[in-house]
Every structure is written in structure tokens, then in C-alpha cells.
Write a protein that holds these residues in place. Structure first.
Motif, PDB file in Angstrom:
ATOM      1  N   THR A  48       0.822  -1.216   0.000  1.00 52.34           N
ATOM      2  CA  THR A  48       0.000   0.000   0.000  1.00 52.34           C
ATOM      3  C   THR A  48       0.860   1.274   0.000  1.00 52.34           C
ATOM      4  O   THR A  48       0.721   2.101  -0.910  1.00 52.34           O
ATOM      5  N   PRO A  49       1.782   1.435   0.978  1.00 57.34           N
ATOM      6  CA  PRO A  49       2.597   2.654   0.914  1.00 57.34           C
ATOM      7  C   PRO A  49       3.522   2.690  -0.314  1.00 57.34           C
ATOM      8  O   PRO A  49       3.729   3.747  -0.912  1.00 57.34           O
ATOM      9  N   LEU A  50       4.004   1.501  -0.716  1.00 56.05           N
ATOM     10  CA  LEU A  50       4.915   1.475  -1.876  1.00 56.05           C
ATOM     11  C   LEU A  50       4.218   1.950  -3.146  1.00 56.05           C
ATOM     12  O   LEU A  50       4.793   2.695  -3.947  1.00 56.05           O
ATOM     13  N   THR A  51       2.952   1.521  -3.324  1.00 59.62           N
ATOM     14  CA  THR A  51       2.195   1.930  -4.513  1.00 59.62           C
ATOM     15  C   THR A  51       2.045   3.447  -4.518  1.00 59.62           C
ATOM     16  O   THR A  51       2.195   4.105  -5.557  1.00 59.62           O
ATOM     17  N   SER A  52       1.762   3.980  -3.330  1.00 58.58           N
ATOM     18  CA  SER A  52       1.600   5.416  -3.231  1.00 58.58           C
ATOM     19  C   SER A  52       2.919   6.135  -3.551  1.00 58.58           C
ATOM     20  O   SER A  52       2.941   7.111  -4.322  1.00 58.58           O
ATOM     21  N   ILE A  53       4.022   5.631  -3.008  1.00 56.38           N
ATOM     22  CA  ILE A  53       5.328   6.261  -3.257  1.00 56.38           C
ATOM     23  C   ILE A  53       5.656   6.235  -4.748  1.00 56.38           C
ATOM     24  O   ILE A  53       5.950   7.276  -5.352  1.00 56.38           O
ATOM     25  N   ILE A  77       3.831  13.562   0.887  1.00 54.52           N
ATOM     26  CA  ILE A  77       3.200  12.231   0.931  1.00 54.52           C
ATOM     27  C   ILE A  77       4.266  11.142   0.795  1.00 54.52           C
ATOM     28  O   ILE A  77       4.256  10.142   1.530  1.00 54.52           O
ATOM     29  N   ILE A  78       5.210  11.371  -0.121  1.00 51.48           N
ATOM     30  CA  ILE A  78       6.275  10.368  -0.320  1.00 51.48           C
ATOM     31  C   ILE A  78       7.046  10.178   0.990  1.00 51.48           C
ATOM     32  O   ILE A  78       7.348   9.056   1.399  1.00 51.48           O
ATOM     33  N   GLU A  81       4.788   8.315   3.622  1.00 48.43           N
ATOM     34  CA  GLU A  81       4.587   6.902   3.252  1.00 48.43           C
ATOM     35  C   GLU A  81       5.882   6.104   3.433  1.00 48.43           C
ATOM     36  O   GLU A  81       5.855   4.929   3.782  1.00 48.43           O
ATOM     37  N   SER A  82       7.036   6.773   3.209  1.00 47.99           N
ATOM     38  CA  SER A  82       8.325   6.092   3.435  1.00 47.99           C
ATOM     39  C   SER A  82       8.513   5.823   4.921  1.00 47.99           C
ATOM     40  O   SER A  82       8.991   4.756   5.317  1.00 47.99           O
ATOM     41  N   ASP A  83       8.119   6.803   5.759  1.00 49.29           N
ATOM     42  CA  ASP A  83       8.206   6.606   7.219  1.00 49.29           C
ATOM     43  C   ASP A  83       7.341   5.424   7.641  1.00 49.29           C
ATOM     44  O   ASP A  83       7.731   4.614   8.479  1.00 49.29           O
ATOM     45  N   ARG A  84       6.163   5.373   7.037  1.00 50.02           N
ATOM     46  CA  ARG A  84       5.231   4.299   7.377  1.00 50.02           C
ATOM     47  C   ARG A  84       5.822   2.928   7.011  1.00 50.02           C
ATOM     48  O   ARG A  84       5.751   1.971   7.777  1.00 50.02           O
ATOM     49  N   LEU A  85       6.442   2.894   5.827  1.00 53.44           N
ATOM     50  CA  LEU A  85       7.089   1.662   5.366  1.00 53.44           C
ATOM     51  C   LEU A  85       8.182   1.244   6.345  1.00 53.44           C
ATOM     52  O   LEU A  85       8.317   0.071   6.692  1.00 53.44           O
ATOM     53  N   LYS A  86       8.937   2.208   6.824  1.00 52.36           N
ATOM     54  CA  LYS A  86      10.030   1.914   7.753  1.00 52.36           C
ATOM     55  C   LYS A  86       9.470   1.366   9.072  1.00 52.36           C
ATOM     56  O   LYS A  86       9.964   0.365   9.601  1.00 52.36           O
ATOM     57  N   ARG A  87       8.401   2.010   9.569  1.00 57.67           N
ATOM     58  CA  ARG A  87       7.796   1.545  10.827  1.00 57.67           C
ATOM     59  C   ARG A  87       7.278   0.103  10.677  1.00 57.67           C
ATOM     60  O   ARG A  87       7.453  -0.731  11.555  1.00 57.67           O
ATOM     61  N   LEU A  88       6.641  -0.148   9.514  1.00 55.78           N
ATOM     62  CA  LEU A  88       6.117  -1.500   9.268  1.00 55.78           C
ATOM     63  C   LEU A  88       7.241  -2.525   9.256  1.00 55.78           C
ATOM     64  O   LEU A  88       7.151  -3.573   9.902  1.00 55.78           O
ATOM     65  N   ILE A  89       8.314  -2.211   8.541  1.00 52.14           N
ATOM     66  CA  ILE A  89       9.440  -3.151   8.448  1.00 52.14           C
ATOM     67  C   ILE A  89      10.065  -3.354   9.828  1.00 52.14           C
ATOM     68  O   ILE A  89      10.345  -4.486  10.230  1.00 52.14           O
ATOM     69  N   ASP A  90      10.231  -2.260  10.586  1.00 51.22           N
ATOM     70  CA  ASP A  90      10.800  -2.378  11.945  1.00 51.22           C
ATOM     71  C   ASP A  90       9.943  -3.312  12.803  1.00 51.22           C
ATOM     72  O   ASP A  90      10.462  -4.176  13.504  1.00 51.22           O
ATOM     73  N   ASP A  91       8.611  -3.139  12.737  1.00 46.41           N
ATOM     74  CA  ASP A  91       7.717  -3.961  13.568  1.00 46.41           C
ATOM     75  C   ASP A  91       7.693  -5.420  13.118  1.00 46.41           C
ATOM     76  O   ASP A  91       7.651  -6.338  13.931  1.00 46.41           O
ATOM     77  N   ILE A  92       7.739  -5.628  11.802  1.00 43.27           N
ATOM     78  CA  ILE A  92       7.747  -7.005  11.290  1.00 43.27           C
ATOM     79  C   ILE A  92       9.044  -7.700  11.734  1.00 43.27           C
ATOM     80  O   ILE A  92       9.040  -8.842  12.185  1.00 43.27           O
ATOM     81  N   LEU A  93      10.163  -6.977  11.637  1.00 44.60           N
ATOM     82  CA  LEU A  93      11.445  -7.558  12.063  1.00 44.60           C
ATOM     83  C   LEU A  93      11.455  -7.831  13.563  1.00 44.60           C
ATOM     84  O   LEU A  93      11.965  -8.856  14.010  1.00 44.60           O
TER      85      LEU A  93
END
Ligand code: ADP
Length: 260
Positions: A48-53, A77-78, A81-93
Motif C-alpha cells: 500500500t505505501p509502496l504503490t503510493s510512493i 506524501i512520499i 509513506e516512506s516513514d510508514r514503510l520503515k515503521r512497518l518493516i521495523d515492527d515485522i522484524l
């Protein structure tokens, strides 16, 4: 149920018996389904964030003469959305790390000190919403033999949520106490609350009561799943009491002496 017959033959290759291994794979199948659901959810959440970026980057590339106002809006917005992607990756890891943490150490943890560290991380966000955070801890020396990073993560996730889901000028209270052989951490807020029907689901990965609100406050939908998993590793329990429009209370109870 899985059946795996092994046939026993005599020297003339005549079957004289069989061994049947009956295995109940219901749990295994459930786990496998959960895993593939998780992979599908992760892919969706990351896309979702990647598509937007990529969409906004393309727009900027294709429209050289775009006016400054729109250009800045798209760049904003870019960035978010990049911050959001980073937070998601941090939480998944983080979730993957705690699921495979075989070297977890137990040590003496002074819980009020951990709270103060968490408070320092979160203070500015609370102040930006004029939310007051108080900590009731009669004995500042309360300690537990447990894992410091995990206790810190529990406090961080619960206090962060309390701030996120409490409107401006609200109140957050943290109570650190002991009861018999348990350390009790309670985090209360006077925020939006959680409806009865959602209470059981909020610990599920990526479950959000209000997707838009979670997104707006920078949520990933993984905070409580991480918290619940940590509490389980520490052999404790987590409970939640909430009333819509009144507030929410999370009560964590973990053994004071957790020897890994
Ligand atoms: P998120 O990243 O969306 O905050 P969490 O796993 O931390 O994900 O929480 C799941 C959902 O539970 C949130 O989206 C929110 O709807 C609800 N929630 C969690 N904590 C609170 C709280 N203190 N008050 C109200 N709702 C909460």
C-alpha cells in the motif's frame, strides 16, 4: 489426521503387518494457515505505501513543470509513506526477532527506571497533544528478574497506544506494583475506548478497530501483537478493560522471578 503406513515384510516379501503412525495435524495446519495469512497480510501492508510512493514519484518525473505547491504536497506524501514503510518493516522484524529469540537473558530489572527511559522517548509526542503522563509507583525500587528490553517494549507499546488513542488534553496513568510473585503494570487512558466486539481481536496481527485513525496516528497494527507475544514469552498475562468514549486500561502481570 495424517496416516503414514509402513508395511512389514518377511524375507519372501510377504506383508506380515503394518505400522500406522496416526498424527493429528490440526494444530500444524492451523499454524501453517496462520503463517500464510500473515505473509499475505504483510505483502498487502507493504504494497500500500509502496504503490503510493511509486505513483507520486512517477507523477513528479512525468510533470516537470508541476507547480511548487503540488510538488511539495507530493513530496510530503512520499516522505510520510516512506516513514510508514520503515515503521512497518521495523515492527515485522521485531515480531520475527521475538519469535525466534533463543538467547533471551533474565537480569535484575528496576521497572521504574525502565519507565523513565520510555517516558523520555515518548515525552515530546505526549506534550504535542498536551497529554499528561503520570506514573504511580510507591516503591521506586520495585524490581523483577526478567528481560529489560522486553519490559521496556511492553511499556513503550502500551503508553504509545494510550497517547495515540487519547484526544488532546487527555490523561495517561501508569501504575507499577507487585502482587504476590507478580509484577503488575497497568496503563490507563481517558481516550476513545474500544468496543466490546473488538476487544478480543485487538491482539491479532494487523487488526485495527479504525484503520483510518490508526493510519493517521502512525500505527502499524502490530504493536499489541508484539506486546502479547512478549508477555507470553515472559509467562505472564495481559488483560484489557475498556469503555467507548471513557478510556482503556491494560493490565500486564508477569512473574517477578522469570528464570529463563
Ligand atoms: P496500531 O498500530 O494500529 O495502534 P496495535 O496493535 O497497537 O496497532 O493496536 C491495535 C488496535 O487496538 C488499534 O488500531 C486501536 O484500534 C486499538 N487500541 C490499542 N490501544 C488502544 C487504546 N489505548 N485505546 C483505544 N484503542 C486502542
Amino acid at each position: 489426521i495424517k496416516l503414514d503406513p509402513v508395511y512389514l515384510q518377511n524375507t519372501d516379501n510377504v506383508i506380515i503387518g503394518s505400522i500406522v503412525n496416526i498424527e493429528n495435524i490440526t494444530e500444524k495446519v492451523k499454524l501453517e494457515n496462520m503463517r500464510s495469512d500473515f505473509v499475505a497480510n504483510v505483502s498487502h501492508e507493504l504494497k500500500t505505501p509502496l504503490t503510493s510512493i511509486t505513483g507520486f514519484v512517477e507523477t513528479l518525473i512525468l510533470n516537470e513543470n508541476i507547480d511548487v505547491e503540488n510538488r511539495n504536497k507530493f513530496l510530503g506524501i512520499i516522505e510520510s509513506e516512506s516513514d510508514r514503510l520503515k515503521r512497518l518493516i521495523d515492527d515485522i522484524l521485531l515480531l520475527s526477532f521475538i519469535e525466534n529469540d533463543e538467547n533471551m537473558v533474565s537480569e535484575k530489572v528496576k521497572v521504574y527506571e525502565v519507565f523513565k527511559e520510555v517516558y523520555n522517548i515518548i515525552e515530546n509526542i505526549a506534550k504535542s497533544k498536551n497529554i499528561e503522563i503520570v506514573c504511580e509507583c510507591d516503591d521506586k525500587n520495585i524490581s523483577a528478574i526478567s528481560n529489560r528490553d522486553y519490559i521496556s517494549q511492553i511499556l513503550l507499546n502500551l503508553v504509545d497506544n494510550a497517547i495515540k488513542y487519547t484526544p488532546k488534553d487527555g490523561h495517561v496513568k501508569v501504575i507499577i506494583d507487585t502482587k504476590e510473585d507478580f509484577l503488575i503494570i497497568r496503563v490507563m487512558d481517558d481516550g476513545v475506548g474500544i468496543a466490546e466486539k473488538d476487544i478480543d481481536r485487538i491482539f491479532e496481527r494487523f487488526y485495527r478497530v479504525d484503520k483510518a485513525r490508526s493510519r493517521e496516528v502512525g500505527g502499524t497494527g502490530l504493536g499489541l501483537a508484539i506486546t502479547k507475544h512478549i508477555v507470553k514469552i515472559l509467562e505472564g498475562t495481559i488483560e484489557v478493560k475498556s469503555q467507548i468514549g471513557k478510556g482503556t486500561e491494560f493490565i500486564v502481570s508477569i512473574p517477578k522471578n522469570f528464570l529463563n
